[in-house]
Write an enzyme that holds these catalytic residues in place. Structure first.
Site, PDB file in Angstrom:
ATOM      1  N   HIS A  35      -7.508   3.155   3.514  1.00  0.00           N
ATOM      2  CA  HIS A  35      -7.292   3.963   4.729  1.00  0.00           C
ATOM      3  C   HIS A  35      -8.603   4.243   5.464  1.00  0.00           C
ATOM      4  O   HIS A  35      -8.608   4.416   6.691  1.00  0.00           O
ATOM      5  CB  HIS A  35      -6.655   5.314   4.367  1.00  0.00           C
TER       6      HIS A  35
ATOM      7  N   CYS B  39     -11.297   3.596  -0.109  1.00  0.00           N
ATOM      8  CA  CYS B  39      -9.845   3.671   0.068  1.00  0.00           C
ATOM      9  C   CYS B  39      -9.535   2.822   1.290  1.00  0.00           C
ATOM     10  O   CYS B  39     -10.271   2.875   2.280  1.00  0.00           O
ATOM     11  CB  CYS B  39      -9.394   5.120   0.279  1.00  0.00           C
TER      12      CYS B  39
ATOM     13  N   GLU C  33      -2.294   8.800   8.111  1.00  0.00           N
ATOM     14  CA  GLU C  33      -0.886   8.414   8.161  1.00  0.00           C
ATOM     15  C   GLU C  33      -0.178   9.018   9.373  1.00  0.00           C
ATOM     16  O   GLU C  33       0.758   8.430   9.913  1.00  0.00           O
ATOM     17  CB  GLU C  33      -0.173   8.873   6.888  1.00  0.00           C
TER      18      GLU C  33
ATOM     19  N   CYS D 256      -4.312  -1.118  -2.137  1.00  0.00           N
ATOM     20  CA  CYS D 256      -4.463   0.323  -2.351  1.00  0.00           C
ATOM     21  C   CYS D 256      -5.433   0.489  -3.505  1.00  0.00           C
ATOM     22  O   CYS D 256      -5.173   0.006  -4.613  1.00  0.00           O
ATOM     23  CB  CYS D 256      -3.103   0.941  -2.682  1.00  0.00           C
TER      24      CYS D 256
ATOM     25  N   ASP E 141       0.854  -1.189   0.000  1.00  0.00           N
ATOM     26  CA  ASP E 141       0.000   0.000   0.000  1.00  0.00           C
ATOM     27  C   ASP E 141       0.885   1.232   0.000  1.00  0.00           C
ATOM     28  O   ASP E 141       2.082   1.163   0.303  1.00  0.00           O
ATOM     29  CB  ASP E 141      -0.932   0.011   1.216  1.00  0.00           C
ATOM     30  N   SER E 142       0.288   2.365  -0.299  1.00  0.00           N
ATOM     31  CA  SER E 142       1.023   3.628  -0.255  1.00  0.00           C
ATOM     32  C   SER E 142       1.417   3.995   1.168  1.00  0.00           C
ATOM     33  O   SER E 142       2.339   4.779   1.373  1.00  0.00           O
ATOM     34  CB  SER E 142       0.175   4.753  -0.856  1.00  0.00           C
TER      35      SER E 142
END
Length: 269
Positions: free
Chosen positions: A184, A182, A150, A71, A8-9
């Site tokens: 996240h 997403c 993040e 992602c 993932d990013s």
């Protein structure tokens, strides 16, 4: 026993890893976070495709038996090409659960909270075109949310304020279902509930992704179910210690049952 790569990013894919640890704890995992470049959602499609390919090739070279592109943005922009190159490894992607959301919606109005890159991608819009026209999808880019997650601020007042602005058009349209588009965004469940209450259905596809992983492992003859717990390696292009700390905070599975390693992959900087 299989070695499974999860890329993932940043920390968003930990939501997928968490589900994988619940369903398939016996396997070994490499979680690769390209946190130095997070978020991907605001980068060009060409950059996303090239970077995603590079990281998946790295995981393949590590000996992974399967790779989850955890992602939504990378899946939308890069997974088709990755599959043409890494033809001997199952490459499992994630995409917004708009189809199950439509099936669960009572009034046919569905909110989709995702990155701009995902919402603009051909893959997403091709999926959208397969659904009946009577459904109304309120698409909303969650600009600014990923960097806050993040930074460990998923439940902060700053996130609540920004999230409220993003959810306003969805709420105004009367949506009864919200797609967390997403990886996240499942970490915003608490904040979303605080803003919208329990009346809206929240859809994420972690379970479906892991069930697909399970099918791929079964086809390879690598399903064990022997009660053991495999190892987890947390790799980061930015800060492996922070990644490990975030994993401890965000993952609900008992990480103490697994052997944990962390490493900075500095050549990806």
């Amino acid at each position: 026993m299989a070695l499974i790569g999860v890329f993932d990013s940043g920390v968003g894919g930990l939501s997928i890893l968490d589900e994988a640890l619940r369903q398939l704890p016996e396997h070994d995992y490499i979680y690769l976070a390209d946190s130095i470049n997070a978020p991907y959602g605001e980068k060009s499609s060409e950059w996303i495709a090239a970077r995603s390919m590079e990281l998946c090739q790295y995981l393949a070279a590590k000996g992974c038996d399967a790779i989850i592109v955890a992602c939504n943005t990378a899946t939308a922009q890069a997974i088709a090409h990755i599959r043409t190159v890494l033809i001997h490894i199952p490459i499992i992607g994630v995409e917004p659960g708009i189809k199950p959301a439509a099936m669960q919606s009572t009034n046919g109005v569905v909110g989709v909270l995702a990155t701009e890159a995902t919402l603009q991608s051909d893959k997403f819009n091709a999926l959208l075109a397969t659904l009946p026209s009577e459904y109304q999808f309120i698409k909303q880019a969650g600009a600014g949310l990923v960097p806050l997650i993040e930074a460990g601020q998923a439940n902060s007042d700053t996130v609540l304020e920004l999230l409220a602005k993003h959810l306003e058009p969805i709420q105004d349209a009367g949506a009864d279902t919200l797609v967390l588009g997403c990886t996240h965004y499942p970490f915003l469940r608490k904040a979303i509930r605080k803003l919208l209450g329990d009346t809206i259905n929240l859809i994420d596809t972690s379970d479906a992704v892991v069930r697909q992983l399970k099918r791929k492992l079964e086809a390879q003859g690598k399903m064990l179910g022997d009660g053991r717990h495999g190892s987890i390696s947390f790799l980061s292009s930015k800060d492996s210690e922070t990644l490990s700390k975030m994993a401890q905070e965000l993952i609900q599975s008992d990480l103490s049952l697994h052997r944990i390693e962390s490493e900075l992959v500095s050549h990806f900087r």
